[in-house]
Design a protein around this motif. Structure first.
Motif, short mmCIF file in Angstrom:
data_model
loop_
_atom_site.label_atom_id
_atom_site.label_comp_id
_atom_site.label_asym_id
_atom_site.label_seq_id
_atom_site.Cartn_x
_atom_site.Cartn_y
_atom_site.Cartn_z
N GLU A 73 105.27 50.76 -81.79
CA GLU A 73 106.32 51.51 -82.48
C GLU A 73 105.96 52.98 -82.67
OE1 GLU A 73 109.17 50.15 -83.02
OE2 GLU A 73 108.41 48.24 -82.24
N ALA A 74 104.79 53.39 -82.22
CA ALA A 74 104.38 54.78 -82.36
C ALA A 74 105.28 55.68 -81.50
CB ALA A 74 102.93 54.97 -81.95
N GLU A 75 105.27 56.98 -81.79
CA GLU A 75 106.07 57.92 -81.00
C GLU A 75 105.70 57.81 -79.53
OE1 GLU A 75 106.96 62.74 -80.71
OE2 GLU A 75 105.79 61.92 -82.37
N GLN A 76 104.39 57.70 -79.26
CA GLN A 76 103.90 57.37 -77.93
C GLN A 76 103.21 56.01 -78.04
OE1 GLN A 76 101.87 61.34 -76.75
NE2 GLN A 76 102.36 60.34 -74.82
N PRO A 77 103.85 54.93 -77.61
CA PRO A 77 103.24 53.60 -77.71
C PRO A 77 101.90 53.56 -76.98
CG PRO A 77 105.55 53.43 -77.14
CD PRO A 77 105.20 54.87 -77.03
N TRP A 78 100.94 52.86 -77.58
CA TRP A 78 99.60 52.80 -76.98
C TRP A 78 99.01 51.41 -77.17
CZ3 TRP A 78 95.55 51.61 -80.22
CH2 TRP A 78 95.76 51.78 -81.59
N LEU A 79 98.06 51.12 -76.29
CA LEU A 79 97.38 49.82 -76.29
C LEU A 79 95.92 50.05 -75.91
CD1 LEU A 79 97.08 46.70 -76.04
CD2 LEU A 79 98.00 46.91 -73.72
N ALA A 80 94.99 49.55 -76.72
CA ALA A 80 93.56 49.70 -76.46
C ALA A 80 92.95 48.35 -76.12
CB ALA A 80 92.85 50.31 -77.68
N THR A 81 92.23 48.31 -75.01
CA THR A 81 91.53 47.10 -74.60
C THR A 81 90.07 47.45 -74.31
OG1 THR A 81 92.12 47.43 -72.26
CG2 THR A 81 93.58 46.04 -73.60
N GLU A 82 89.29 46.41 -74.15
CA GLU A 82 87.87 46.57 -73.82
C GLU A 82 87.71 47.44 -72.57
OE1 GLU A 82 84.27 43.65 -72.18
OE2 GLU A 82 86.26 42.86 -72.67
N TYR A 83 86.77 48.38 -72.63
CA TYR A 83 86.49 49.23 -71.46
C TYR A 83 85.46 48.53 -70.58
CZ TYR A 83 84.64 53.04 -68.63
OH TYR A 83 84.22 53.81 -67.57
N VAL A 84 85.79 48.35 -69.32
CA VAL A 84 84.90 47.71 -68.34
C VAL A 84 84.37 48.80 -67.42
CG1 VAL A 84 84.68 45.95 -66.56
CG2 VAL A 84 86.25 45.59 -68.47
N ASP A 85 83.08 49.00 -67.45
CA ASP A 85 82.46 50.08 -66.68
C ASP A 85 82.17 49.62 -65.26
OD1 ASP A 85 81.23 52.39 -65.90
OD2 ASP A 85 79.37 52.04 -66.98
N GLY A 86 83.17 49.76 -64.40
CA GLY A 86 82.99 49.36 -63.01
C GLY A 86 84.27 49.59 -62.23
N PRO A 87 84.19 49.63 -60.89
CA PRO A 87 85.39 49.84 -60.07
C PRO A 87 86.22 48.57 -59.97
CG PRO A 87 83.50 49.45 -58.66
CD PRO A 87 82.97 49.47 -60.07
#
Length: 415
Positions: A71-85
């Motif tokens: 519901e934010a002005e710019q909707p956002w979603l944070a997930t686990e960062y996976v360090d790899g290609p």
């Protein structure tokens, strides 16, 4: 975004951008932000569904949900960062996977998808770009098109098809509803086909032509280049008729059979897959020009050879009274300490430690030590006062490496 500080952009697409973020406690995260130009009621609803999907599923092979605000002005979603290609980039850079490693990948992903299906969900967009080859093994990302199998609510209009054609099951491409778990089995088969050959079941010049090939019962998938031991399994997973495809449990068993036929256990093959992808990543020359720098090893470990970036810096002399120091430990000369001449091969010279309280020139066997030739420097540095202790700071080489890193990152910063 929320409590996440955005450190840099790591990806972008038609709907939004993905940033490397960091929580207040320092936890790294991949933060997806929807572009303002596409924020409307439908995109918010679809984004909210993705958030609910990620809240529902979990597992070691799924990038974990960390936070979101639809519901934010710019909707956002944070997930686990996976360090790899992702798998697509890895195959394009290093070539196809050996069959036993592809079978390990198939078993890992099939088991992960089984956990997703157990929650009444379908991924619907499994493809090489949505599998990240992390330092602890592969992980599935991007559940933006995931759908509840028993849901009567659809976010797509009749006959509207969403997904990636090259990995899409025929019934999904034809707009058949409701979809079943077989669509993810087909997508996993297409992903494994790409992993071992570098091509997809159906390829054409345009997405429309790919849709035509996928939905045509008379056009068989291209299995050229598939290792013989994997061909029966992939042929079944890519069957045109959904009823003819194996279940995910059968896919796991088929992958295990391929691995065990080569005298290996599934756990061993999984470890080799992770070591293979991580090792190739560390050996590759980064395309953005960033140097690869290893952390200093503990003093009891065998240090890795330094990268050949130029002439080696002369090593700091180790005083006779100092304890042994690993070459990986970053040590700099104390002020005023003389340099040690490098060896003939260009490597840093080594100073032999002499026991204290022994008359100069004496050897343990009582013989006199030979004096150095007039044109050579003494092999050992002059003794320093016993009270002096070596100062521990970063070496010249370490400072230069850090400076190269800073310069390279500054030159390639996206904003």
């Amino acid at each position: 975004m929320g409590d996440f500080e955005l450190l840099g952009r790591i990806g972008q697409g038609g709907m939004g951008q993905v940033f490397l973020g960091e929580s207040l406690g320092g936890e790294p995260a991949a933060v997806k932000v929807i572009k303002p130009s596409v924020v409307d009621s439908e995109s918010r609803q679809r984004f909210a569904q993705e958030i609910e999907v990620l809240k529902t599923i979990w597992g070691p092979r799924i990038a974990a949900f960390l936070g979101a605000d639809a519901e934010a002005e710019q909707p956002w979603l944070a997930t686990e960062y996976v360090d790899g290609p992702d798998l697509a980039k890895h195959v394009k850079t290093h070539g196809p996977l050996p069959s036993v490693l592809a079978a390990a990948l198939g078993a890992v992903l099939a088991e992960a998808l089984s956990a997703v299906h157990a929650q009444g969900l379908l991924h619907r967009d499994l493809k090489p770009a949505n599998v990240l080859m992390g330092p602890n093994g592969p992980k599935i990302i991007d559940f933006g098109l995931a759908a509840f199998t028993d849901s009567n609510v659809s976010l797509t209009a009749p006959h509207q098809v969403v997904g990636t054609p090259i990995c899409m099951a025929p019934e999904q491409a034809a707009g058949v509803k409701p979809l079943t778990a077989a669509v993810d089995v087909y997508a996993l088969g297409a992903l494994l086909l790409f992993a071992v050959t570098g091509h997809y079941p159906h390829e054409a010049a345009t997405p429309y032509m790919v849709f035509h090939l996928v939905t045509d019962p008379g056009t068989a998938p291209d299995l050229s280049g598939v290792p013989k031991e994997l061909e029966p399994l992939l042929a079944g997973m890519l069957a045109h008729d959904a009823a003819g495809r194996p279940s995910l449990t059968e896919v796991v068993q088929g992958c295990r059979s391929v691995i065990e036929a080569q005298g290996m256990k599934i756990a061993q093959a999984r470890r080799r897959l992770t070591a293979h992808t991580a090792g190739q990543r560390h050996r590759e020359s980064p395309s953005d020009g960033l140097p690869t720098v290893a952390w200093p090893a503990p003093t009891h470990d065998t240090p890795a050879p330094a990268p050949e970036t130029g002439p080696a810096e002369p090593a700091a002399p180790v005083p006779a009274y100092a304890p042994p120091v690993s070459p990986a430990t970053l040590v700099e000369d104390a002020p005023g300490a003389p340099a040690v001449p490098p060896a003939h091969d260009g490597s840093p010279g080594v100073v032999p430690a002499e026991p204290r309280n022994r008359p100069d020139g004496d050897r343990p066997d009582g013989a006199r030590r030979a004096r150095p030739a007039p044109d050579r420097r003494p092999p050992a540095a002059p003794p320093r006062p016993k009270a002096a202790a070596p100062s521990l700071r970063h070496s010249v080489q370490a400072r230069r490496t850090a400076e190269r890193l800073r310069t390279a990152y500054a030159a390639k910063a996206p904003f």
